[in-house]
Design an enzyme around this catalytic site. Structure first.
Site, short mmCIF file in Angstrom:
data_model
loop_
_atom_site.label_atom_id
_atom_site.label_comp_id
_atom_site.label_asym_id
_atom_site.label_seq_id
_atom_site.Cartn_x
_atom_site.Cartn_y
_atom_site.Cartn_z
N HIS A 1 43.97 32.76 37.21
CA HIS A 1 42.93 33.20 38.16
C HIS A 1 43.51 33.87 39.42
O HIS A 1 43.01 34.89 39.89
CB HIS A 1 42.06 32.00 38.54
CG HIS A 1 40.69 32.36 38.99
ND1 HIS A 1 39.57 31.60 38.71
CD2 HIS A 1 40.24 33.40 39.72
CE1 HIS A 1 38.50 32.18 39.24
NE2 HIS A 1 38.88 33.26 39.87
N TYR B 1 34.17 28.05 38.50
CA TYR B 1 32.75 28.39 38.74
C TYR B 1 31.84 27.20 38.39
O TYR B 1 30.66 27.23 38.69
CB TYR B 1 32.31 29.62 37.95
CG TYR B 1 33.06 30.90 38.23
CD1 TYR B 1 33.94 31.02 39.31
CD2 TYR B 1 32.91 32.02 37.40
CE1 TYR B 1 34.65 32.20 39.54
CE2 TYR B 1 33.61 33.20 37.64
CZ TYR B 1 34.47 33.28 38.71
OH TYR B 1 35.16 34.45 38.93
P1 NAD Z 1 29.36 41.97 42.72
O1 NAD Z 1 30.03 43.13 43.35
O2 NAD Z 1 28.99 42.01 41.29
O3 NAD Z 1 28.13 41.69 43.64
C1 NAD Z 1 27.17 40.75 43.37
C2 NAD Z 1 26.10 40.88 44.42
O4 NAD Z 1 25.51 42.18 44.35
C3 NAD Z 1 25.02 39.87 44.16
O5 NAD Z 1 24.96 39.03 45.27
C4 NAD Z 1 23.75 40.65 44.04
O6 NAD Z 1 22.84 40.23 44.97
C5 NAD Z 1 24.12 42.08 44.33
N1 NAD Z 1 23.58 42.96 43.27
C6 NAD Z 1 23.86 42.88 41.95
N2 NAD Z 1 23.22 43.85 41.28
C7 NAD Z 1 22.52 44.56 42.20
C8 NAD Z 1 21.66 45.68 42.11
N3 NAD Z 1 21.41 46.27 40.94
N4 NAD Z 1 21.12 46.15 43.26
C9 NAD Z 1 21.38 45.58 44.44
N5 NAD Z 1 22.19 44.50 44.58
C10 NAD Z 1 22.76 43.99 43.47
O7 NAD Z 1 30.30 40.70 43.02
P2 NAD Z 1 30.84 39.46 42.24
O8 NAD Z 1 29.75 38.65 41.65
O9 NAD Z 1 31.75 38.76 43.15
O10 NAD Z 1 31.73 40.10 41.08
C11 NAD Z 1 31.31 40.19 39.75
C12 NAD Z 1 32.02 39.19 38.89
O11 NAD Z 1 33.43 39.31 39.05
C13 NAD Z 1 31.77 37.72 39.25
O12 NAD Z 1 30.50 37.27 38.88
C14 NAD Z 1 32.91 37.05 38.54
O13 NAD Z 1 32.65 36.97 37.16
C15 NAD Z 1 34.04 38.04 38.81
N6 NAD Z 1 34.83 37.65 40.01
C16 NAD Z 1 36.15 37.33 39.83
C17 NAD Z 1 36.93 36.97 40.89
C18 NAD Z 1 38.37 36.64 40.66
O14 NAD Z 1 39.03 36.14 41.58
N7 NAD Z 1 38.91 36.90 39.51
C19 NAD Z 1 36.41 36.89 42.19
C20 NAD Z 1 35.06 37.22 42.36
C21 NAD Z 1 34.30 37.62 41.26
#
Ligand code: NAD
Length: 275
Positions: free
Chosen positions: A108, A50
């Site tokens: 990861h 990240y």
């Molecule tokens: P998420 O499902 O948390 O979605 C994030 C999106 O949802 C953002 O773009 C935001 O605009 C929207 N959002 C957030 N809160 C909201 C609300 N209250 N109302 C309306 N829209 C809203 O997706 P993410 O960020 O991919 O997943 C969360 C975390 O998981 C990441 O930040 C990361 O730490 C982790 N992650 C891990 C992997 C992995 O391969 N291990 C991959 C992706 C994400």
């Protein structure tokens, strides 16, 4: 607001709700993580890839919050799998975070074509023994990858962090986790905003009934299934909204209706194909 914790298979506690920083720009990370810490989050999920571990570290330092009140996760990137490179990678991550130890260190992705994840898991066991992380786990592992790790090692992963949201519920991995004491962490808990989840009647009806937003309903659905989540937002108001999940409860009927939304809708990569 107290966030509930789950007990990992190594005895450590993990806060069920955290803040994820995937796609948080390095230059914005310190400010946004400080917002989250001010709101009350104590669990931060980052990763070497990240490119924002420094910002997370600066926010931790600036917050003044005692280290033992925080739960910090970072992840070994695919290119760093292997024994020596994993040992180097954790040192680089700790240096960027300004920490002597993380709470949770994850592989990861399995990257099965490279066939280094079992060796990397053994490196994580050594990293844990050296005190550089309290707990170790994996991410994006399918059942076949979990089985191989379990056959080759005495340590069962504390968590498996996988894509999971109402359109993609991962029954095989969550059942395996349940049977073997592996906590499921749901990444993309809101489907990364790529599906119209917030317009579905199963979700909007529950939101109206509890005077909550659809996002809060989806996050609450995860919490009631005893998963760990760390929704991401850059927006302070939404970061606060996503934290406010612990003074309402979905009914069993509402939970079941949301669970009925499964449709194999993956938003991220196929764990067998990400190499
Ligand atoms: P998420 O499902 O948390 O979605 C994030 C999106 O949802 C953002 O773009 C935001 O605009 C929207 N959002 C957030 N809160 C909201 C609300 N209250 N109302 C309306 N829209 C809203 O997706 P993410 O960020 O991919 O997943 C969360 C975390 O998981 C990441 O930040 C990361 O730490 C982790 N992650 C891990 C992997 C992995 O391969 N291990 C991959 C992706 C994400």
């Amino acid at each position: 607001m107290t966030v509930p914790t789950l007990t990992l298979n190594d005895g450590h506690e993990i806060p069920q709700l955290g803040f994820g920083v995937f796609l948080v720009e390095p230059a914005d990370t310190e400010r946004i993580v400080l917002d989250a810490l001010e709101i009350g989050y104590r669990h931060i999920d980052t990763a070497a890839i990240y490119r924002n571990e420094e910002g997370v570290g600066r926010a931790i330092a600036a917050s003044g919050i005692p280290r033992d009140e925080l739960f910090i996760t970072t992840k070994l990137w695919n290119a760093d799998q292997g024994t020596e490179s994993a040992h180097t990678a954790i040192d680089v991550s700790l240096d960027k975070l300004g920490l002597e130890q993380v709470d949770l260190y994850l592989i990861h992705w399995p990257t099965p074509k490279r066939d280094l994840y079992v060796e990397s898991w053994k490196a994580l066991e050594q990293i844990k023994a050296a005190g550089k992380t309290k707990s170790i786990g994996v991410s994006n592992f399918l059942v076949e990858h979990l089985e191989r790790v379990q056959a080759a090692s005495d340590t069962i992963p504390a968590v498996n962090q996988i894509e999971l949201h109402p359109y993609h519920q991962r029954l095989a991995e969550t059942s395996y986790g349940h049977d073997h004491g592996i906590v499921t962490e749901a990444w993309g808990p809101l489907g990364q905003g790529k599906y119209p989840l917030f317009e579905l009647p199963e979700i909007t009806a529950a939101a109206a009934a509890h005077d909550r937003t659809p996002a809060q309903v989806v996050l609450r659905w995860h919490i009631q299934q005893r998963r760990v989540i760390f929704p991401k937002s850059n927006n302070r108001q939404r970061i606060a909204e996503n934290f406010d999940l612990f003074d309402f409860e979905l009914t069993p009927e509402e939970q079941t209706a949301i669970t009925g939304l499964e449709r194999g809708g993956r938003v991220g990569g196929d764990p067998n194909e990400v190499n």
